[in-house]
Scaffold this motif. Structure first.
Motif, PDB file in Angstrom:
ATOM      1  N   ASN A 145      14.049 -19.872   9.735  1.00 51.77           N
ATOM      2  CA  ASN A 145      13.521 -18.657   9.109  1.00 51.77           C
ATOM      3  C   ASN A 145      12.142 -18.301   9.666  1.00 51.77           C
ATOM      4  OD1 ASN A 145      13.724 -16.441   7.420  1.00 51.77           O
ATOM      5  ND2 ASN A 145      12.797 -17.479   5.695  1.00 51.77           N
ATOM      6  N   ILE A 146      12.110 -18.135  10.977  1.00 48.54           N
ATOM      7  CA  ILE A 146      10.856 -17.819  11.670  1.00 48.54           C
ATOM      8  C   ILE A 146      10.951 -16.498  12.426  1.00 48.54           C
ATOM      9  CG2 ILE A 146      10.044 -20.196  11.865  1.00 48.54           C
ATOM     10  CD1 ILE A 146      11.172 -20.191  14.766  1.00 48.54           C
ATOM     11  N   GLY A 147      11.854 -15.644  11.997  1.00 44.57           N
ATOM     12  CA  GLY A 147      11.994 -14.332  12.630  1.00 44.57           C
ATOM     13  C   GLY A 147      10.820 -13.441  12.300  1.00 44.57           C
ATOM     14  N   PRO A 148      10.723 -12.295  12.938  1.00 42.46           N
ATOM     15  CA  PRO A 148       9.576 -11.407  12.750  1.00 42.46           C
ATOM     16  C   PRO A 148       9.378 -10.951  11.307  1.00 42.46           C
ATOM     17  CG  PRO A 148      11.223 -10.413  14.212  1.00 42.46           C
ATOM     18  CD  PRO A 148      11.669 -11.794  13.923  1.00 42.46           C
ATOM     19  N   ASN A 149      10.454 -10.645  10.594  1.00 43.46           N
ATOM     20  CA  ASN A 149      10.304 -10.214   9.201  1.00 43.46           C
ATOM     21  C   ASN A 149       9.838 -11.366   8.309  1.00 43.46           C
ATOM     22  OD1 ASN A 149      11.092  -7.461   9.524  1.00 43.46           O
ATOM     23  ND2 ASN A 149      13.213  -8.133   9.674  1.00 43.46           N
ATOM     24  N   ALA A 150      10.351 -12.545   8.556  1.00 47.35           N
ATOM     25  CA  ALA A 150       9.925 -13.719   7.781  1.00 47.35           C
ATOM     26  C   ALA A 150       8.456 -14.029   8.038  1.00 47.35           C
ATOM     27  CB  ALA A 150      10.795 -14.931   8.128  1.00 47.35           C
ATOM     28  N   VAL A 151       8.008 -13.870   9.277  1.00 43.15           N
ATOM     29  CA  VAL A 151       6.605 -14.123   9.614  1.00 43.15           C
ATOM     30  C   VAL A 151       5.702 -13.094   8.927  1.00 43.15           C
ATOM     31  CG1 VAL A 151       4.934 -14.133  11.509  1.00 43.15           C
ATOM     32  CG2 VAL A 151       7.102 -15.349  11.753  1.00 43.15           C
ATOM     33  N   VAL A 152       6.109 -11.830   8.901  1.00 41.15           N
ATOM     34  CA  VAL A 152       5.321 -10.803   8.212  1.00 41.15           C
ATOM     35  C   VAL A 152       5.225 -11.132   6.723  1.00 41.15           C
ATOM     36  CG1 VAL A 152       5.294  -8.367   7.521  1.00 41.15           C
ATOM     37  CG2 VAL A 152       5.724  -8.971   9.900  1.00 41.15           C
ATOM     38  N   PHE A 153       6.341 -11.540   6.124  1.00 36.26           N
ATOM     39  CA  PHE A 153       6.339 -11.931   4.710  1.00 36.26           C
ATOM     40  C   PHE A 153       5.397 -13.115   4.481  1.00 36.26           C
ATOM     41  CE2 PHE A 153       8.116 -14.831   1.479  1.00 36.26           C
ATOM     42  CZ  PHE A 153       7.895 -14.060   0.351  1.00 36.26           C
ATOM     43  N   SER A 154       5.494 -14.132   5.324  1.00 39.85           N
ATOM     44  CA  SER A 154       4.636 -15.319   5.185  1.00 39.85           C
ATOM     45  C   SER A 154       3.158 -14.958   5.333  1.00 39.85           C
ATOM     46  CB  SER A 154       5.003 -16.374   6.227  1.00 39.85           C
ATOM     47  OG  SER A 154       6.276 -16.878   5.964  1.00 39.85           O
ATOM     48  N   ASN A 155       2.856 -14.126   6.309  1.00 41.60           N
ATOM     49  CA  ASN A 155       1.466 -13.704   6.511  1.00 41.60           C
ATOM     50  C   ASN A 155       0.945 -12.902   5.318  1.00 41.60           C
ATOM     51  OD1 ASN A 155       1.224 -15.006   8.963  1.00 41.60           O
ATOM     52  ND2 ASN A 155       1.736 -13.201  10.156  1.00 41.60           N
ATOM     53  N   ALA A 156       1.802 -12.055   4.748  1.00 40.38           N
ATOM     54  CA  ALA A 156       1.398 -11.282   3.571  1.00 40.38           C
ATOM     55  C   ALA A 156       1.133 -12.215   2.391  1.00 40.38           C
ATOM     56  CB  ALA A 156       2.470 -10.262   3.214  1.00 40.38           C
ATOM     57  N   ALA A 157       2.005 -13.199   2.191  1.00 39.95           N
ATOM     58  CA  ALA A 157       1.820 -14.150   1.097  1.00 39.95           C
ATOM     59  C   ALA A 157       0.542 -14.963   1.300  1.00 39.95           C
ATOM     60  CB  ALA A 157       3.033 -15.071   0.991  1.00 39.95           C
ATOM     61  N   LEU A 158       0.270 -15.359   2.527  1.00 41.69           N
ATOM     62  CA  LEU A 158      -0.973 -16.085   2.825  1.00 41.69           C
ATOM     63  C   LEU A 158      -2.194 -15.220   2.535  1.00 41.69           C
ATOM     64  CD1 LEU A 158      -0.004 -17.911   6.135  1.00 41.69           C
ATOM     65  CD2 LEU A 158      -0.615 -19.010   3.968  1.00 41.69           C
ATOM     66  N   ALA A 159      -2.119 -13.955   2.916  1.00 46.65           N
ATOM     67  CA  ALA A 159      -3.242 -13.041   2.668  1.00 46.65           C
ATOM     68  C   ALA A 159      -3.502 -12.893   1.176  1.00 46.65           C
ATOM     69  CB  ALA A 159      -2.967 -11.679   3.308  1.00 46.65           C
ATOM     70  N   VAL A 160      -2.440 -12.785   0.393  1.00 48.45           N
ATOM     71  CA  VAL A 160      -2.591 -12.680  -1.060  1.00 48.45           C
ATOM     72  C   VAL A 160      -3.241 -13.957  -1.602  1.00 48.45           C
ATOM     73  CG1 VAL A 160      -1.301 -12.627  -3.245  1.00 48.45           C
ATOM     74  CG2 VAL A 160      -0.738 -11.006  -1.416  1.00 48.45           C
ATOM     75  N   MET A 161      -2.746 -15.102  -1.160  1.00 47.80           N
ATOM     76  CA  MET A 161      -3.268 -16.372  -1.678  1.00 47.80           C
ATOM     77  C   MET A 161      -4.717 -16.624  -1.251  1.00 47.80           C
ATOM     78  SD  MET A 161      -1.221 -17.651  -3.787  1.00 47.80           S
ATOM     79  CE  MET A 161      -1.999 -19.231  -4.022  1.00 47.80           C
ATOM     80  N   ARG A 162      -5.105 -16.102  -0.111  1.00 40.14           N
ATOM     81  CA  ARG A 162      -6.510 -16.267   0.317  1.00 40.14           C
ATOM     82  C   ARG A 162      -7.455 -15.593  -0.673  1.00 40.14           C
ATOM     83  NH1 ARG A 162      -4.355 -15.732   5.663  1.00 40.14           N
ATOM     84  NH2 ARG A 162      -4.386 -17.793   6.598  1.00 40.14           N
ATOM     85  N   ASN A 163      -6.981 -14.560  -1.361  1.00 40.59           N
ATOM     86  CA  ASN A 163      -7.789 -13.873  -2.368  1.00 40.59           C
ATOM     87  C   ASN A 163      -7.854 -14.622  -3.697  1.00 40.59           C
ATOM     88  OD1 ASN A 163      -8.404 -11.727  -0.657  1.00 40.59           O
ATOM     89  ND2 ASN A 163      -6.528 -10.647  -1.207  1.00 40.59           N
ATOM     90  N   SER A 164      -7.104 -15.717  -3.805  1.00 37.11           N
ATOM     91  CA  SER A 164      -7.050 -16.479  -5.057  1.00 37.11           C
ATOM     92  C   SER A 164      -8.259 -17.375  -5.251  1.00 37.11           C
ATOM     93  CB  SER A 164      -5.787 -17.337  -5.097  1.00 37.11           C
ATOM     94  OG  SER A 164      -5.912 -18.436  -4.187  1.00 37.11           O
ATOM     95  N   GLY A 165      -8.972 -17.659  -4.176  1.00 35.94           N
ATOM     96  CA  GLY A 165     -10.103 -18.565  -4.278  1.00 35.94           C
ATOM     97  C   GLY A 165      -9.733 -20.018  -4.017  1.00 35.94           C
ATOM     98  N   LEU A 166      -8.445 -20.299  -3.807  1.00 35.74           N
ATOM     99  CA  LEU A 166      -8.046 -21.666  -3.478  1.00 35.74           C
ATOM    100  C   LEU A 166      -8.613 -22.059  -2.121  1.00 35.74           C
ATOM    101  CD1 LEU A 166      -4.239 -21.879  -4.382  1.00 35.74           C
ATOM    102  CD2 LEU A 166      -6.083 -23.221  -5.381  1.00 35.74           C
ATOM    103  N   PRO A 167      -8.952 -23.338  -1.952  1.00 38.74           N
ATOM    104  CA  PRO A 167      -9.377 -23.778  -0.617  1.00 38.74           C
ATOM    105  C   PRO A 167      -8.202 -23.636   0.364  1.00 38.74           C
ATOM    106  CG  PRO A 167      -9.565 -25.571  -2.241  1.00 38.74           C
ATOM    107  CD  PRO A 167      -8.987 -24.391  -2.939  1.00 38.74           C
ATOM    108  N   ASP A 168      -8.518 -23.386   1.624  1.00 42.23           N
ATOM    109  CA  ASP A 168      -7.481 -23.169   2.633  1.00 42.23           C
ATOM    110  C   ASP A 168      -6.454 -24.294   2.684  1.00 42.23           C
ATOM    111  OD1 ASP A 168      -8.545 -20.756   3.332  1.00 42.23           O
ATOM    112  OD2 ASP A 168      -9.523 -21.461   5.172  1.00 42.23           O
ATOM    113  N   ASP A 169      -6.880 -25.530   2.480  1.00 40.86           N
ATOM    114  CA  ASP A 169      -5.943 -26.653   2.579  1.00 40.86           C
ATOM    115  C   ASP A 169      -4.988 -26.749   1.383  1.00 40.86           C
ATOM    116  OD1 ASP A 169      -8.035 -27.479   0.875  1.00 40.86           O
ATOM    117  OD2 ASP A 169      -7.779 -29.585   1.424  1.00 40.86           O
ATOM    118  N   LYS A 170      -5.164 -25.918   0.365  1.00 36.14           N
ATOM    119  CA  LYS A 170      -4.285 -25.918  -0.818  1.00 36.14           C
ATOM    120  C   LYS A 170      -3.345 -24.704  -0.850  1.00 36.14           C
ATOM    121  CE  LYS A 170      -6.402 -29.461  -2.658  1.00 36.14           C
ATOM    122  NZ  LYS A 170      -5.909 -30.760  -2.369  1.00 36.14           N
ATOM    123  N   ILE A 171      -3.595 -23.722  -0.007  1.00 34.36           N
ATOM    124  CA  ILE A 171      -2.833 -22.475  -0.054  1.00 34.36           C
ATOM    125  C   ILE A 171      -1.355 -22.696   0.259  1.00 34.36           C
ATOM    126  CG2 ILE A 171      -2.507 -20.256   1.125  1.00 34.36           C
ATOM    127  CD1 ILE A 171      -5.549 -19.967   1.134  1.00 34.36           C
TER     128      ILE A 171
END
Length: 185
Positions: A145-171
């Motif tokens: 599940n590493i196709g272009p759409n899956a990568v866009v979804f994963s990147n979007a989820a990471l971007a959302v979680m970065r706004n949570s205040g969690l340290p990078d190693d916990k995201i």
């Protein structure tokens, strides 16, 4: 890896292989077929008949071609299933802040700005795809599940979680928890 007396080879991925079109003397590429049509027909068949009812022959009949014609576009049935999985991941609506501005689209006032609400929406969208396409959960366990759409979804989820205040190693762990909850729900 060996199990008992048989050797299990790792599954190849459509995203990691170099496509080699068949080169047979006198063969012509089928007219009217393309990846988009083939993947759309694959998804329709999977939705209607599930993984157990899906076959390359059934797909070819749906497309009005021979089974071998489909192999001009995909090397294996596994590669086709990976393409269908990624197409399903492309149906997930993503928060604008997570993916950045899209040309021609303005930010909707209804778009949530709070990371919690964005994560809830991502989780709900992820679940809707799994409900709409009952074959998706099984494929999520089988393919990278590493196709272009899956990568866009994963990147979007990471971007959302970065706004949570969690340290990078916990995201990544936090996202895995959310995905597993949705998958198990």
């Amino acid at each position: 890896m060996a199990t008992g007396s048989r050797t299990v080879r790792p599954r190849s991925s459509v995203w990691l292989s170099e496509r080699k079109a068949p080169k047979r003397k006198g063969d012509q590429q089928p007219v009217g077929l393309d990846h988009v049509k083939i993947v759309a027909a694959t998804m329709r068949l999977l939705d209607a008949e599930g993984l157990s009812g899906f076959s390359m022959r059934r797909l070819a009949a749906e497309l009005g071609v021979t089974a071998m014609s489909v192999y001009w576009y995909v090397e294996t049935k596994d590669h086709l299933l990976e393409l269908a999985l990624d197409a399903a991941m492309g149906e997930i609506a993503l928060p604008m802040e997570a993916v950045g501005p899209v040309e021609g689209q303005e930010h909707s006032p209804a778009e949530p700005r709070d990371w919690r609400e964005q994560l809830r929406r991502l989780a709900a969208e992820y679940r809707q795809v799994m409900v709409r396409h009952s074959w998706v959960p099984a494929l999520l366990g089988e393919y990278l599940n590493i196709g272009p759409n899956a990568v866009v979804f994963s990147n979007a989820a990471l971007a959302v979680m970065r706004n949570s205040g969690l340290p990078d190693d916990k995201i990544t762990s936090a996202l895995s928890l959310v995905y597993q909850f949705v998958y198990g729900f």
